[in-house]
Design a protein around this motif. Structure first.
Motif, short mmCIF file in Angstrom:
data_model
loop_
_atom_site.label_atom_id
_atom_site.label_comp_id
_atom_site.label_asym_id
_atom_site.label_seq_id
_atom_site.Cartn_x
_atom_site.Cartn_y
_atom_site.Cartn_z
N LEU A 353 0.93 -1.19 0.03
CA LEU A 353 -0.15 -0.03 -0.18
C LEU A 353 1.04 1.17 -0.03
CD1 LEU A 353 -2.94 -0.75 2.53
CD2 LEU A 353 -2.92 -0.14 -0.17
N TYR A 354 0.59 2.33 -0.81
CA TYR A 354 1.19 3.42 -0.93
C TYR A 354 0.17 4.53 -0.36
CZ TYR A 354 4.45 0.67 -3.51
OH TYR A 354 5.38 -0.35 -3.72
N GLN A 355 0.69 5.60 0.39
CA GLN A 355 -0.28 6.49 0.75
C GLN A 355 0.11 8.03 0.68
OE1 GLN A 355 -0.85 6.38 5.04
NE2 GLN A 355 -2.34 7.90 5.08
N LYS A 356 -0.59 8.94 0.38
CA LYS A 356 -0.22 10.24 -0.07
C LYS A 356 -1.57 11.14 0.48
CE LYS A 356 2.47 13.61 -2.38
NZ LYS A 356 3.15 13.83 -3.68
N ASN A 357 -1.52 12.25 1.26
CA ASN A 357 -2.63 13.18 1.38
C ASN A 357 -3.96 12.50 1.61
OD1 ASN A 357 -1.00 15.48 0.73
ND2 ASN A 357 -1.23 15.01 -1.55
N LYS A 359 -4.95 9.35 0.94
CA LYS A 359 -5.28 8.45 -0.30
C LYS A 359 -4.33 7.17 -0.41
CE LYS A 359 -7.75 11.90 -3.28
NZ LYS A 359 -7.77 12.52 -4.60
N PHE A 360 -5.14 6.07 -0.41
CA PHE A 360 -4.08 4.96 -0.59
C PHE A 360 -4.17 4.20 -2.02
CE2 PHE A 360 -5.24 5.20 3.74
CZ PHE A 360 -4.24 4.85 4.48
N GLY A 367 -3.58 -6.84 -18.29
CA GLY A 367 -3.03 -7.55 -19.61
C GLY A 367 -2.03 -6.93 -20.09
N GLU A 368 -1.61 -5.62 -20.07
CA GLU A 368 -0.43 -4.96 -20.52
C GLU A 368 0.54 -4.86 -19.60
OE1 GLU A 368 -1.83 -1.48 -22.34
OE2 GLU A 368 -2.96 -2.61 -24.08
N GLY A 369 0.22 -4.88 -18.02
CA GLY A 369 1.23 -4.70 -17.26
C GLY A 369 0.60 -4.11 -16.09
N PHE A 370 1.21 -3.39 -15.28
CA PHE A 370 0.63 -2.92 -13.95
C PHE A 370 -0.10 -1.51 -13.99
CE2 PHE A 370 3.79 -6.11 -12.86
CZ PHE A 370 3.32 -6.87 -11.84
N VAL A 371 -1.08 -1.42 -13.28
CA VAL A 371 -1.71 -0.14 -13.16
C VAL A 371 -2.09 0.28 -11.78
CG1 VAL A 371 -3.09 -0.46 -15.25
CG2 VAL A 371 -3.93 -1.17 -13.08
N LYS A 372 -1.85 1.66 -11.58
CA LYS A 372 -1.94 2.35 -10.34
C LYS A 372 -3.47 2.43 -9.98
CE LYS A 372 -1.17 6.41 -7.72
NZ LYS A 372 -0.45 7.76 -7.61
N ARG A 373 -3.91 1.72 -8.95
CA ARG A 373 -5.45 1.83 -8.36
C ARG A 373 -5.78 2.15 -7.13
NH1 ARG A 373 -8.44 -3.68 -9.10
NH2 ARG A 373 -8.06 -3.27 -11.38
N LEU A 374 -6.49 3.33 -6.94
CA LEU A 374 -6.88 3.71 -5.75
C LEU A 374 -7.85 2.87 -4.94
CD1 LEU A 374 -7.85 7.45 -6.65
CD2 LEU A 374 -5.65 6.71 -5.37
N VAL A 375 -7.54 2.71 -3.72
CA VAL A 375 -8.54 1.72 -2.86
C VAL A 375 -8.95 2.24 -1.60
CG1 VAL A 375 -7.34 -0.35 -3.85
CG2 VAL A 375 -6.36 0.78 -1.95
N ASP A 376 -9.99 1.77 -1.14
CA ASP A 376 -10.35 2.40 0.44
C ASP A 376 -9.85 1.35 1.32
OD1 ASP A 376 -11.74 4.44 -0.79
OD2 ASP A 376 -13.49 3.39 -1.13
N ILE A 388 -11.58 -2.37 1.67
CA ILE A 388 -13.09 -2.59 1.62
C ILE A 388 -13.58 -2.33 0.31
CG2 ILE A 388 -13.27 -2.36 4.11
CD1 ILE A 388 -13.87 0.75 3.62
N ASN A 389 -12.82 -1.63 -0.56
CA ASN A 389 -13.26 -1.12 -1.85
C ASN A 389 -12.04 -0.87 -2.98
OD1 ASN A 389 -15.25 -0.13 -3.82
ND2 ASN A 389 -15.14 1.77 -3.19
#
Length: 409
Positions: A353-357, A359-360, A367-376, A388-389
């Protein structure tokens, strides 16, 4: 010798081939893939460790004598965890200072009484002296009245004037002596009253120290086990220690119902609240499972040791069932506080998990690689966090930050 020569000739080509392979390996870079793990539903629990000791829910408190003023020196006390009987002496305080102060007060009282006697005697002597002078003076006045005359045929004018002046002087002296008697009496009575007040003060001191000397022992009010009191640094009372009047020196606990006092690091106490379940294990009986619930939490964290700045929250735990055969006050224990418990939840290691301001986010494989996704994020422990989301079962998550990210979600 022939065999050794043959072995050497066989090993030479092998050594050359291995060296060549190592050179080729150092020259080419081997690509390393980003490690991933699969998101799965699993039980998720947040627990916080703590340590502490057992205490009795109710106890008979034993204090230093309240009638004694100032500090007291504890001269002797029975051993801790001793079985005591009602009426038994549990502790004794040093009375040397009270003896010294009482003797000084007695000496001052005796001096006061001698001064009072001396003042009475001086007062009586002075009054007697003035009364004698007054009697002689009254006789002189009577003789003056008897033989004084203002007949100019008998005495000259100057003699008559002298007799009149002498009579006035005697009368004035009589008035002065009368005033002196009253004045001496008033002054003497005032001195005596002052000496009486001082004498009462000395007498009260003697009585106070006598009462203190008669109240230097702590008597057991009931049968039980005697437990020493600890100060805020965890130090127990001991012989030779100075204690203030009324301060707690120990207790006789009720062993039928116990509670636990545990300490949790300030940095780990996030999420702890009253009513949470606590699992306890006694150091002396680690296989016995004991449970309880948090009843009270200290409002602020405090250091437990004088020279150690690390702070802890003090937490009081009610125990569901007291086992009187093994549970005694002062026993050390370890505690696990169940802050959160979910039977099936998506959770990930905190390292992904990465966090800033506030937000996690994490990196999910597509399919093409890794994507950055926001989570709750929900509950968090020291090692894992509940998602949880924003994450689905079966998705692959990067354990480390990928070198290339193809997009954002």
């Amino acid at each position: 010798m022939a065999i050794k020569s043959c072995v050497k000739q066989t090993l030479k080509p092998i050594t050359i081939i291995v060296a060549a392979l190592l050179i080729n390996a150092c020259g080419d870079e081997v690509p390393i893939d980003t490690l991933t793990f699969e998101a799965k539903q699993a039980p998720f629990r947040v627990t916080i460790p703590g340590k502490g000791e057992l205490k009795a829910t109710s106890e008979v408190v034993l204090n230093a004598p309240r009638s004694n003023r100032g500090s007291l020196t504890l001269a002797w006390l029975v051993e801790e965890n001793s079985l005591v009987k009602q009426g038994q002496v549990l502790a004794r305080f040093d009375g040397e200072q009270h003896i010294i102060k009482r003797d000084k007060a007695k000496l001052s009282f005796d001096k006061n009484q001698l001064t009072k006697v001396d003042t009475n005697r001086n007062l009586a002597v002075n009054e007697s002296s003035i009364e004698t002078q007054s009697q002689v003076l009254r006789q002189e006045i009577a003789m003056s009245d008897r033989f004084t005359t203002d007949d100019l045929a008998v005495y000259s004018k100057n003699e008559v004037i002298e007799q009149l002046l002498n009579k006035e002087y005697l009368q004035a002296k009589d008035q002065f002596l009368a005033w002196s008697i009253g004045s001496q009496s008033a002054q003497g009575n005032a001195q005596l009253e002052l000496l009486t007040l001082k004498g009462k003060a000395f007498s009260d001191k003697v009585d106070m120290h006598d009462k203190a000397l008669a109240n230097l022992e702590i008597i057991a009010p009931s049968d039980g086990i005697f437990i020493y009191e600890k100060n805020w640094r965890g130090e127990k009372v001991r012989a030779g220690q100075s204690l203030w009047s009324g301060s707690k020196i120990g207790s006789i606990p009720d062993l039928s119902e116990m509670k636990a006092t545990i300490y949790v690091l300030e940095t780990q106490a996030s999420g702890v609240k009253a009513g949470q379940v606590v699992k306890l294990k006694l150091d002396a009986y680690p296989k016995r499972n004991i449970s309880g619930k948090i009843a009270k939490i200290a409002s602020i964290a405090a250091a437990r040791e004088k020279d150690n700045p690390v702070k802890y929250f003090e937490i009081e735990v009610t125990i569901d069932k007291t086992y009187s055969d093994i549970m005694k006050p002062g026993q050390k224990l370890e505690a696990i506080i169940e802050v959160a418990s979910v039977e099936q939840a998506l959770s990930v290691p905190n390292q992904v998990l990465y966090q800033k301001n506030g937000k996690f986010w994490l990196f999910v494989q597509s399919g093409e690689g890794f994507v950055k996704r926001l989570v709750d994020v929900g509950q968090r422990s020291l090692t894992k966090s509940q998602v949880i989301n924003g994450l689905s079962v079966g998705e692959q998550i990067a354990l480390t930050k990928p070198q290339e990210v193809v997009g954002h979600e």
